[in-house]
Design a protein around this motif. Structure first.
Motif, PDB file in Angstrom:
ATOM      1  N   LEU A 189       0.827  -1.210   0.000  1.00 15.77           N
ATOM      2  CA  LEU A 189       0.000   0.000   0.000  1.00 15.77           C
ATOM      3  C   LEU A 189       0.858   1.256   0.000  1.00 15.77           C
ATOM      4  O   LEU A 189       0.656   2.168  -0.815  1.00 15.77           O
ATOM      5  CB  LEU A 189      -0.930  -0.020   1.215  1.00 15.77           C
ATOM      6  CG  LEU A 189      -1.648   1.287   1.567  1.00 15.77           C
ATOM      7  CD1 LEU A 189      -2.549   1.729   0.432  1.00 15.77           C
ATOM      8  CD2 LEU A 189      -2.452   1.114   2.860  1.00 15.77           C
ATOM      9  N   ASN A 190       1.813   1.322   0.905  1.00 14.60           N
ATOM     10  CA  ASN A 190       2.636   2.522   1.014  1.00 14.60           C
ATOM     11  C   ASN A 190       3.497   2.723  -0.229  1.00 14.60           C
ATOM     12  O   ASN A 190       3.718   3.853  -0.671  1.00 14.60           O
ATOM     13  CB  ASN A 190       3.511   2.436   2.264  1.00 14.60           C
ATOM     14  CG  ASN A 190       3.845   3.806   2.821  1.00 14.60           C
ATOM     15  OD1 ASN A 190       3.076   4.740   2.705  1.00 14.60           O
ATOM     16  ND2 ASN A 190       5.004   3.922   3.429  1.00 14.60           N
ATOM     17  N   ALA A 191       3.990   1.609  -0.808  1.00 17.30           N
ATOM     18  CA  ALA A 191       4.822   1.721  -1.999  1.00 17.30           C
ATOM     19  C   ALA A 191       4.021   2.261  -3.174  1.00 17.30           C
ATOM     20  O   ALA A 191       4.507   3.099  -3.950  1.00 17.30           O
ATOM     21  CB  ALA A 191       5.422   0.369  -2.349  1.00 17.30           C
ATOM     22  N   GLU A 192       2.782   1.805  -3.342  1.00 18.83           N
ATOM     23  CA  GLU A 192       1.938   2.331  -4.418  1.00 18.83           C
ATOM     24  C   GLU A 192       1.673   3.812  -4.224  1.00 18.83           C
ATOM     25  O   GLU A 192       1.729   4.604  -5.168  1.00 18.83           O
ATOM     26  CB  GLU A 192       0.604   1.576  -4.460  1.00 18.83           C
ATOM     27  CG  GLU A 192       0.657   0.276  -5.213  1.00 18.83           C
ATOM     28  CD  GLU A 192      -0.736  -0.260  -5.512  1.00 18.83           C
ATOM     29  OE1 GLU A 192      -1.564   0.504  -6.060  1.00 18.83           O
ATOM     30  OE2 GLU A 192      -0.996  -1.429  -5.189  1.00 18.83           O
ATOM     31  N   ARG A 195       4.769   5.792  -5.113  1.00 18.58           N
ATOM     32  CA  ARG A 195       4.936   5.963  -6.560  1.00 18.58           C
ATOM     33  C   ARG A 195       3.970   7.015  -7.106  1.00 18.58           C
ATOM     34  O   ARG A 195       4.321   7.817  -7.976  1.00 18.58           O
ATOM     35  CB  ARG A 195       4.733   4.623  -7.272  1.00 18.58           C
ATOM     36  CG  ARG A 195       5.841   3.621  -7.015  1.00 18.58           C
ATOM     37  CD  ARG A 195       5.675   2.371  -7.872  1.00 18.58           C
ATOM     38  NE  ARG A 195       6.775   1.452  -7.648  1.00 18.58           N
ATOM     39  CZ  ARG A 195       6.796   0.511  -6.711  1.00 18.58           C
ATOM     40  NH1 ARG A 195       5.725   0.346  -5.933  1.00 18.58           N
ATOM     41  NH2 ARG A 195       7.845  -0.255  -6.551  1.00 18.58           N
ATOM     42  N   LEU A 196       2.745   6.995  -6.585  1.00 18.89           N
ATOM     43  CA  LEU A 196       1.766   7.997  -7.008  1.00 18.89           C
ATOM     44  C   LEU A 196       2.242   9.404  -6.663  1.00 18.89           C
ATOM     45  O   LEU A 196       2.165  10.328  -7.483  1.00 18.89           O
ATOM     46  CB  LEU A 196       0.427   7.694  -6.347  1.00 18.89           C
ATOM     47  CG  LEU A 196      -0.722   8.679  -6.582  1.00 18.89           C
ATOM     48  CD1 LEU A 196      -1.027   8.824  -8.059  1.00 18.89           C
ATOM     49  CD2 LEU A 196      -1.960   8.230  -5.809  1.00 18.89           C
ATOM     50  N   GLN A 197       2.765   9.577  -5.448  1.00 22.69           N
ATOM     51  CA  GLN A 197       3.241  10.898  -5.040  1.00 22.69           C
ATOM     52  C   GLN A 197       4.439  11.345  -5.878  1.00 22.69           C
ATOM     53  O   GLN A 197       4.567  12.519  -6.220  1.00 22.69           O
ATOM     54  CB  GLN A 197       3.613  10.872  -3.551  1.00 22.69           C
ATOM     55  CG  GLN A 197       2.426  10.708  -2.619  1.00 22.69           C
ATOM     56  CD  GLN A 197       2.859  10.519  -1.184  1.00 22.69           C
ATOM     57  OE1 GLN A 197       3.580   9.572  -0.848  1.00 22.69           O
ATOM     58  NE2 GLN A 197       2.443  11.415  -0.317  1.00 22.69           N
ATOM     59  N   ASP A 331      -3.890  -3.536  -3.414  1.00 23.23           N
ATOM     60  CA  ASP A 331      -3.903  -2.682  -4.602  1.00 23.23           C
ATOM     61  C   ASP A 331      -4.755  -1.456  -4.325  1.00 23.23           C
ATOM     62  O   ASP A 331      -5.832  -1.555  -3.711  1.00 23.23           O
ATOM     63  CB  ASP A 331      -4.482  -3.422  -5.813  1.00 23.23           C
ATOM     64  CG  ASP A 331      -3.424  -4.206  -6.575  1.00 23.23           C
ATOM     65  OD1 ASP A 331      -2.232  -4.037  -6.277  1.00 23.23           O
ATOM     66  OD2 ASP A 331      -3.797  -4.992  -7.471  1.00 23.23           O
ATOM     67  N   LEU A 332      -4.260  -0.310  -4.789  1.00 20.48           N
ATOM     68  CA  LEU A 332      -5.054   0.908  -4.765  1.00 20.48           C
ATOM     69  C   LEU A 332      -5.780   1.048  -6.106  1.00 20.48           C
ATOM     70  O   LEU A 332      -5.169   0.859  -7.170  1.00 20.48           O
ATOM     71  CB  LEU A 332      -4.163   2.128  -4.533  1.00 20.48           C
ATOM     72  CG  LEU A 332      -3.700   2.386  -3.104  1.00 20.48           C
ATOM     73  CD1 LEU A 332      -2.750   3.571  -3.061  1.00 20.48           C
ATOM     74  CD2 LEU A 332      -4.882   2.620  -2.168  1.00 20.48           C
ATOM     75  N   PHE A 333      -7.061   1.363  -6.030  1.00 21.65           N
ATOM     76  CA  PHE A 333      -7.856   1.591  -7.230  1.00 21.65           C
ATOM     77  C   PHE A 333      -8.387   3.018  -7.241  1.00 21.65           C
ATOM     78  O   PHE A 333      -8.864   3.518  -6.216  1.00 21.65           O
ATOM     79  CB  PHE A 333      -9.021   0.604  -7.304  1.00 21.65           C
ATOM     80  CG  PHE A 333      -8.596  -0.793  -7.686  1.00 21.65           C
ATOM     81  CD1 PHE A 333      -8.536  -1.172  -9.018  1.00 21.65           C
ATOM     82  CD2 PHE A 333      -8.242  -1.714  -6.715  1.00 21.65           C
ATOM     83  CE1 PHE A 333      -8.135  -2.449  -9.378  1.00 21.65           C
ATOM     84  CE2 PHE A 333      -7.842  -2.987  -7.059  1.00 21.65           C
ATOM     85  CZ  PHE A 333      -7.780  -3.367  -8.397  1.00 21.65           C
ATOM     86  N   ILE A 334      -8.261   3.650  -8.383  1.00 21.09           N
ATOM     87  CA  ILE A 334      -8.809   4.988  -8.570  1.00 21.09           C
ATOM     88  C   ILE A 334     -10.266   4.827  -9.010  1.00 21.09           C
ATOM     89  O   ILE A 334     -10.535   4.296 -10.097  1.00 21.09           O
ATOM     90  CB  ILE A 334      -8.013   5.768  -9.634  1.00 21.09           C
ATOM     91  CG1 ILE A 334      -6.530   5.816  -9.251  1.00 21.09           C
ATOM     92  CG2 ILE A 334      -8.572   7.173  -9.816  1.00 21.09           C
ATOM     93  CD1 ILE A 334      -5.620   6.243 -10.392  1.00 21.09           C
ATOM     94  N   LYS A 470       1.054  -4.052 -13.130  1.00 24.12           N
ATOM     95  CA  LYS A 470       1.738  -5.051 -12.296  1.00 24.12           C
ATOM     96  C   LYS A 470       1.572  -4.817 -10.800  1.00 24.12           C
ATOM     97  O   LYS A 470       2.411  -5.236 -10.002  1.00 24.12           O
ATOM     98  CB  LYS A 470       3.240  -5.095 -12.618  1.00 24.12           C
ATOM     99  CG  LYS A 470       3.590  -5.140 -14.083  1.00 24.12           C
ATOM    100  CD  LYS A 470       3.060  -6.375 -14.774  1.00 24.12           C
ATOM    101  CE  LYS A 470       3.492  -6.425 -16.243  1.00 24.12           C
ATOM    102  NZ  LYS A 470       2.844  -7.528 -16.976  1.00 24.12           N
ATOM    103  N   GLY A 471       0.538  -4.112 -10.406  1.00 27.11           N
ATOM    104  CA  GLY A 471       0.328  -3.844  -8.991  1.00 27.11           C
ATOM    105  C   GLY A 471       1.239  -2.786  -8.413  1.00 27.11           C
ATOM    106  O   GLY A 471       1.232  -2.569  -7.198  1.00 27.11           O
TER     107      GLY A 471
END
Length: 818
Positions: A189-192, A195-197, A331-334, A470-471
């Motif tokens: 979660l934190n890694a995704e 990357r978004l930030q 996974d984070l979903f928009i 790829k998550g």
């Protein structure tokens, strides 16, 4: 004058009486709050008499006539010795910290209410089988037997915080804490979100792949660039980041070690197994040692207050140990929100309505806070939590939802442990592991018949071939190609039985062989610890418990050994330049480091110097790219990234450009030299001018932190447990520090929370140790009595023979049913 003397005499006498009274009350309290460990007691919730023998270190050995009574007795002793810890565990899981600590607990409460730990625990309980429900109920009966019959005062934390007496324990409370442990260990979660930030900050996909690199030897995958979409999520990202900030999820270097050798590789002729799970250090320790004997058998090892089983340990036939696999199960979903209705979002089939959950957070000394959490088909909308969940006037456009395997109502992990405790052989062990869902664990196994095995048990989602993210990044929730396509079948998870090589190692490194058909994660831990364990295993033909202990104590850092030559090579060279530009003090330090072999010993100065040097260099290298908002959050140890920068791998030395110092070119060698100057100046400020007197152990103590009093300096001295330790983030004897902590950048708060060595030639020769002591009472001699021995990698014997445990036992308590 005579009157004055009399007044002084009377006043002195009065003061002495007050002091005596205070001391008397303190003495009474310290004795009255201690649990009853001897004699007889009549309790509700038991069917037949139970005996509890506490050995010389306070480890309870439970002898019961039924499995349910043994489980109830475990709940009873947990409550006797760790009541405050259990209360905190329950409040954390239920999102009810702010009720007793006020607004400082709100961040944690918002996050856990938003993702719905309590809601999920209740749903999971409804799906458990009858046997597991009986076990959970028995444990709760034992806890509640203590709560309803205790006669002494509550532990000091209740008194000091004026917290109410604990509510009755329920089976759902135990499930909730198991989910918190899954949160601590499972997912990206934190890694995704990171990357978004970074994408929103303007870093290219290539730069993000460099900063968060793939596993050594692998290439970063080609990913679609959703930069425009990601930049439109600024508000949602800030809210989600604020929500999870109290939780350090997915940080580099976090992990555990285990290894097992067959009889062919041991001096005993039977398997040996070692395990040391690396977790955040707490006071009291996360673990509590216990032994349970009933008609179901005998099991001994590390339990967790709140959980009704031995989590890591052995019975009379098998032993097991875990490390975190580190799967990508989050996974984070928009989610695209209907502009006309914030309670609708887009799916591949069209618009759908969010489910909602109303959460009311009671806040001590402040008004209640109400969250309205939206829940999509993927999971809870985490960008609602930090915005306090107001759907009226909520940010429109998009929202960030979390999908996580552990939140599924059919997460049956709590069913697995009782079965693990009773397993007699490899097939029964595998049958128990099949029930295990989250967090995925690398389980190693050994038995008295000479078998060894390994299985990476847990529920891991299958991602479709067309999933081009790829998550690694948040995915558009309205695009079906990013939906999960079921889970990896248990039979296809990595596993092996009696491998021909005669051993198995796991240390959070990549465990899948070339050609493995499923994607587990792109974010394995670096192989530093695994490679060092393999090196030490190969150093002798056959091993013993003593050699396993030496391996667990090993604190030579492979990370320092590989990066220090690059630092030294980049530092200005040439005798003339040294004489002209480099102070004599710096030359002597560099000369000392040139002969340093990476042994991170407490009595040496070199570990402190090289660690501080790297700390300052990371600041100089990427603070400008991340900017003032992101850098303080993402400043961390990044060994693989920094190696690539210093080696200028594929042009990554470009990260050194753009950080201009007065009158200096911005190159990697220039930054390396500047970083050493800054590090030495910082260390002089902290530890004095003579660098030869600096000691790694002085700066690098292991801090077992109390909840919540570690945040109160006047109380931390009483409640925290501190002891100097060797090692670093990448050593087998791991002690991870947090460089962004400006006040204490080298203090270890993450370490081998437990160590165990199992000898299957004679399980009675097995050993274990945890980081503080059995008691949760800071006034008890059993609160911190293990800390020094733990730091020295010493052990307690894991014995179950009654004649052995009764030697020096501190008491035997007999429970009679009411």
């Amino acid at each position: 004058m005579r009157i004055v003397r009399r007044i002084v005499k009377w006043f002195t006498a009065a003061v002495m009486l007050v002091v005596a009274a205070v001391l008397g009350v303190g003495l009474w309290y310290t004795r009255a709050v201690e649990p009853q460990v001897s004699g007889a007691i009549t309790l509700p919730g038991f069917e037949k008499p139970v005996e509890i023998v506490r050995d010389s270190e306070g480890v309870p050995h439970i002898f019961a006539a039924s499995e349910q009574d043994a489980t109830a007795a475990l709940g009873f002793v947990h409550a006797q010795d760790r009541l405050w810890q259990m209360e905190m565990n329950r409040r954390i899981a239920n999102g009810r910290l702010a009720e007793i600590v006020g607004p400082p607990g709100l961040e944690t409460d918002r996050f856990l209410r938003t993702i719905g730990i309590r809601r999920s625990a209740e749903a999971i309980f409804a799906n458990l089988d009858a046997e597991t429900r009986v076990s959970l109920a028995a444990y709760a009966r034992g806890v509640n037997a203590y709560l309803t019959t205790r006669s002494g005062p509550l532990p000091p934390e209740f008194q000091m915080l004026r917290a109410p007496a604990p509510e009755p324990w329920s089976p759902v409370d135990s499930i909730g804490w198991s989910l918190i442990m899954a949160l601590d260990l499972g997912g990206n979660l934190n890694a995704e979100l990171t990357r978004l930030q970074l994408a929103q900050r303007g870093l290219s996909m290539r730069q993000i792949g460099e900063f968060l690199p793939p596993y050594p030897g692998e290439a970063h995958p080609d990913l679609p660039d959703y930069g425009a979409l990601y930049r439109s999520l600024g508000g949602e990202t800030r809210r989600a980041a604020a929500l999870i900030r109290p939780f350090e999820l997915g940080i580099e270097g976090v992990g555990s070690n285990n290894w097992v050798v067959s009889g062919a590789r041991s001096e005993t002729g039977k398997p040996l197994l070692a395990n040391d799970p690396h977790l955040g250090l707490s006071a009291p320790a996360l673990w509590y040692f216990a032994r349970l004997t009933s008609p179901a058998g005998t099991v001994i090892g590390a339990t967790m207050p709140a959980v009704p089983s031995v989590v890591l340990g052995r019975n009379d036939r098998i032993a097991w140990g875990f490390t975190n696999t580190g799967p990508d199960v989050q996974d984070l979903f928009i989610e695209r929100v209907d502009p006309a209705d914030p309670l609708r979002y887009q799916t591949p089939e069209g618009w759908a309505r969010f489910d909602t959950a109303r959460e009311v957070i009671a806040v001590r000394g402040a008004p209640d806070e109400v969250l309205t959490v939206r829940i999509s088909r993927h999971g809870p909308v985490i960008s609602d939590g930090a915005s306090r969940g107001a759907t009226v006037g909520a940010p429109q456009g998009h929202a960030l939802a979390l999908q996580w395997t552990a939140l599924s109502p059919d997460n049956l992990t709590v069913q697995a442990f009782a079965r693990l405790n009773k397993a007699r052989d490899w097939p029964e062990f595998l049958a128990a592991a099949r029930q295990y869902d989250a967090p995925q664990q690398n389980m190693v196994y050994a038995d008295v018949d000479g078998n060894i095995g390994f299985v990476a048990a847990g529920r891991v989602p299958v991602r479709k071939a067309e999933n081009d993210l790829k998550g690694l990044f948040p995915a558009p929730g309205w695009d079906a190609r990013y939906d999960w396509a079921g889970f990896i079948p248990f039979e296809e998870l990595p596993q092996e039985f009696n491998p021909a090589r005669g051993f198995r190692i796991t240390a959070n490194e990549k465990i899948t062989p070339d050609g493995y058909p499923h994607h587990i994660t792109s974010e394995w831990a670096t192989p530093h610890r695994a490679d060092r364990i393999a090196e030490l295993l190969g150093a002798r033909e056959r091993h013993s418990p003593a050699s396993f202990r030496q391996m667990q104590a090993d604190h030579r850092s492979a990370a320092v050994r590989e990066i220090l030559p690059l630092l030294l090579a980049a530092h200005p060279r040439g005798e003339e330049e040294r004489r002209r530009q480099t102070p004599q003090r710096v030359r002597k330090v560099v000369a000392a480091l040139a002969g340093f072999d990476g042994t991170m010993a407490v009595e040496r100065a070199e570990p402190l110097v090289v660690t501080a040097w790297l700390r300052e260099l990371t600041r100089l290298v990427y603070a400008d790219e991340l900017g003032p908002n992101l850098f303080p959050v993402l400043w961390d140890q990044r060994q693989q990234f920094m190696m690539a920068v210093l080696a200028d791998k594929n042009g990554q030395g470009a990260w050194c450009r753009g950080t201009e110092a007065a009158g200096e070119p911005s190159t990697c060698p220039a930054l390396v030299s500047r970083a050493l100057d800054l590090a030495l100046a910082d260390l002089e400020r902290r530890h004095g001018a003579d660098w030869r007197a600096w000691r790694w152990g002085t700066a690098h103590d292991a801090r077992s932190e109390h909840r919540p009093f570690s945040r109160v300096p006047a109380l931390a001295a009483l409640f925290d447990v501190r002891v100097p330790v060797p090692g670093d983030t990448y050593t087998v004897n791991v002690n991870r520090h947090t460089i962004r902590n400006e006040a204490e950048p080298f203090v270890s708060r993450h370490s081998a929370s437990l160590r165990a060595i199992y000898d299957m030639a004679d399980p009675e020769r097995s050993l274990f140790m945890h980081s503080t002591g059995q008691s949760g009472l800071p006034t008890s001699r059993l609160y911190r009595n293990l800390a020094e021995r733990w730091a020295a990698v010493e052990f307690l014997p894991m014995r179950t023979r009654r004649s052995d445990i009764e030697k020096g036992a501190i008491g035997t308590l007999t429970i009679t049913p009411r």
